[in-house]
Motif scaffolding. Sequence first.
Motif, mmCIF file in Angstrom:
data_model
loop_
_atom_site.group_PDB
_atom_site.id
_atom_site.type_symbol
_atom_site.label_atom_id
_atom_site.label_comp_id
_atom_site.label_asym_id
_atom_site.label_seq_id
_atom_site.Cartn_x
_atom_site.Cartn_y
_atom_site.Cartn_z
ATOM 1 N N THR A 139 -26.018 -31.618 -35.559
ATOM 2 C CA THR A 139 -24.676 -31.833 -35.029
ATOM 3 C C THR A 139 -23.690 -32.725 -35.953
ATOM 4 O O THR A 139 -24.062 -33.558 -36.677
ATOM 5 C CB THR A 139 -24.901 -32.810 -33.684
ATOM 6 O OG1 THR A 139 -25.787 -32.151 -32.919
ATOM 7 C CG2 THR A 139 -23.687 -32.980 -32.836
ATOM 8 N N PRO A 140 -22.455 -32.269 -35.945
ATOM 9 C CA PRO A 140 -21.559 -33.046 -36.976
ATOM 10 C C PRO A 140 -21.424 -34.481 -36.591
ATOM 11 O O PRO A 140 -21.597 -34.847 -35.217
ATOM 12 C CB PRO A 140 -20.096 -32.245 -36.448
ATOM 13 C CG PRO A 140 -20.654 -30.896 -35.969
ATOM 14 C CD PRO A 140 -21.751 -31.038 -35.355
ATOM 15 N N GLN A 180 -19.937 -32.497 -23.512
ATOM 16 C CA GLN A 180 -20.143 -32.992 -25.096
ATOM 17 C C GLN A 180 -21.110 -34.167 -25.120
ATOM 18 O O GLN A 180 -21.983 -33.997 -26.089
ATOM 19 C CB GLN A 180 -18.641 -33.982 -25.592
ATOM 20 C CG GLN A 180 -17.632 -32.645 -25.782
ATOM 21 C CD GLN A 180 -17.638 -31.631 -26.704
ATOM 22 O OE1 GLN A 180 -18.728 -31.608 -27.458
ATOM 23 N NE2 GLN A 180 -16.989 -30.779 -26.963
ATOM 24 N N PRO A 181 -21.322 -35.086 -24.238
ATOM 25 C CA PRO A 181 -22.201 -35.933 -24.636
ATOM 26 C C PRO A 181 -23.615 -35.661 -23.923
ATOM 27 O O PRO A 181 -24.653 -36.342 -24.025
ATOM 28 C CB PRO A 181 -21.830 -37.299 -23.701
ATOM 29 C CG PRO A 181 -20.964 -36.785 -22.756
ATOM 30 C CD PRO A 181 -20.194 -35.475 -23.129
ATOM 31 N N ARG A 182 -23.613 -34.169 -23.568
ATOM 32 C CA ARG A 182 -25.046 -34.068 -22.701
ATOM 33 C C ARG A 182 -26.266 -34.193 -23.295
ATOM 34 O O ARG A 182 -27.287 -34.744 -23.087
ATOM 35 C CB ARG A 182 -24.895 -32.534 -22.135
ATOM 36 C CG ARG A 182 -25.809 -32.430 -20.876
ATOM 37 C CD ARG A 182 -25.369 -30.949 -20.196
ATOM 38 N NE ARG A 182 -24.365 -31.456 -19.743
ATOM 39 C CZ ARG A 182 -23.860 -31.815 -18.350
ATOM 40 N NH1 ARG A 182 -25.140 -32.438 -17.830
ATOM 41 N NH2 ARG A 182 -23.087 -31.869 -17.923
ATOM 42 N N PRO A 183 -26.179 -33.424 -24.724
ATOM 43 C CA PRO A 183 -27.501 -33.513 -25.535
ATOM 44 C C PRO A 183 -28.003 -34.908 -25.652
ATOM 45 O O PRO A 183 -29.299 -35.181 -25.668
ATOM 46 C CB PRO A 183 -26.927 -32.911 -27.188
ATOM 47 C CG PRO A 183 -25.881 -32.071 -26.719
ATOM 48 C CD PRO A 183 -25.114 -32.883 -25.670
ATOM 49 N N LEU A 184 -26.967 -35.962 -26.245
ATOM 50 C CA LEU A 184 -27.464 -37.344 -26.341
ATOM 51 C C LEU A 184 -27.878 -37.877 -24.846
ATOM 52 O O LEU A 184 -28.814 -38.707 -25.071
ATOM 53 C CB LEU A 184 -26.252 -38.079 -26.793
ATOM 54 C CG LEU A 184 -26.351 -39.456 -27.386
ATOM 55 C CD1 LEU A 184 -27.575 -39.593 -28.542
ATOM 56 C CD2 LEU A 184 -25.232 -40.158 -27.760
ATOM 57 N N LEU A 185 -27.095 -37.384 -23.820
ATOM 58 C CA LEU A 185 -27.593 -37.961 -22.552
ATOM 59 C C LEU A 185 -29.269 -37.590 -22.131
ATOM 60 O O LEU A 185 -29.615 -38.483 -21.783
ATOM 61 C CB LEU A 185 -26.700 -37.672 -21.674
ATOM 62 C CG LEU A 185 -26.978 -37.866 -20.128
ATOM 63 C CD1 LEU A 185 -27.219 -39.421 -20.077
ATOM 64 C CD2 LEU A 185 -26.075 -37.414 -19.172
#
Length: 213
Positions: A139-140, A180-185
Motif C-alpha cells: 500500500t502506498p 479507502q480505510p477498510r483494509p486498516l479497519l
Amino acid sequence: MRGILLDWLVQVHARFRLLPETLFLCVNIIDRFLSARVVSLAKLQLVGITCLLLAAKVEEIVAPSVSHFLHCADSSYTETEILLAERYVLKTLDWNLGYPNVMHYLRRISKADDYDLKARTVGKYLLEVAALEWRLLATPPSLVAAASIWLARLIIGHDKWVSSPKYIIASYANPTPDAQPRPLLNICREFPDPHSKPDVELHPQADTSRVLL
C-alpha cells in the motif's frame, strides 16, 4: 518473524525517544533489504538493529551510537559486525535510503485538517499498527496516511470532513472513497477488545494524548 522483530524495534525506538520518521524509515529499509536478500533467523536481529541505526543517522539530529544499540541487543553482536552489516545493507540498497515517509503525508493531511490533535494522535497509532502489518506492505504510504487519519476521525466521532482532506483522499483511483480505510479497519478489528483491562495502568493525571497504545 517480521512482526516480532518490528515489535522489538518499536520498543528500542521508544527507549531512545527517536522521531516517528526514524521508525517508519527503519521499517522501509528492513522490508526492502529482506526482499533482496535471504537472512537467517540468527542474523535477523542484526539486520533490524542495523537498519534502525541507518534510519537514525538519516533522520535524527544526534543519533545514538553503535554502543547504545549494542546494549539494546544485549551485546549479542560486536561493533564490527554491526558496521559490516551496515555496509552490506547500504550496498544491497545501492545506497538509496530515499523514502516517501508516511509521517510526512500525515502531517500534510493534518495541516489540511486544521491540526486536530486527537485525530492526529489516533492517526499516529494507526500508522504504527499499519507498519507492523505485512498485508499493507504494497500500500502506498500516502494512502496509508489518508486511511489512518480518516479512520481516526471516525473513531473520535469527527465524521464531518472539510473540503481539503476530502479532495486529498478522493484523489486516488478508487471511485468509492468510503472503502479507502477498510483494509486498516479490518486489521484493527483483529486486535483485543479495547474494553478489556489494559496490561499497563496509566497514572490518573497522565496526558493520554501522548501515550503510545
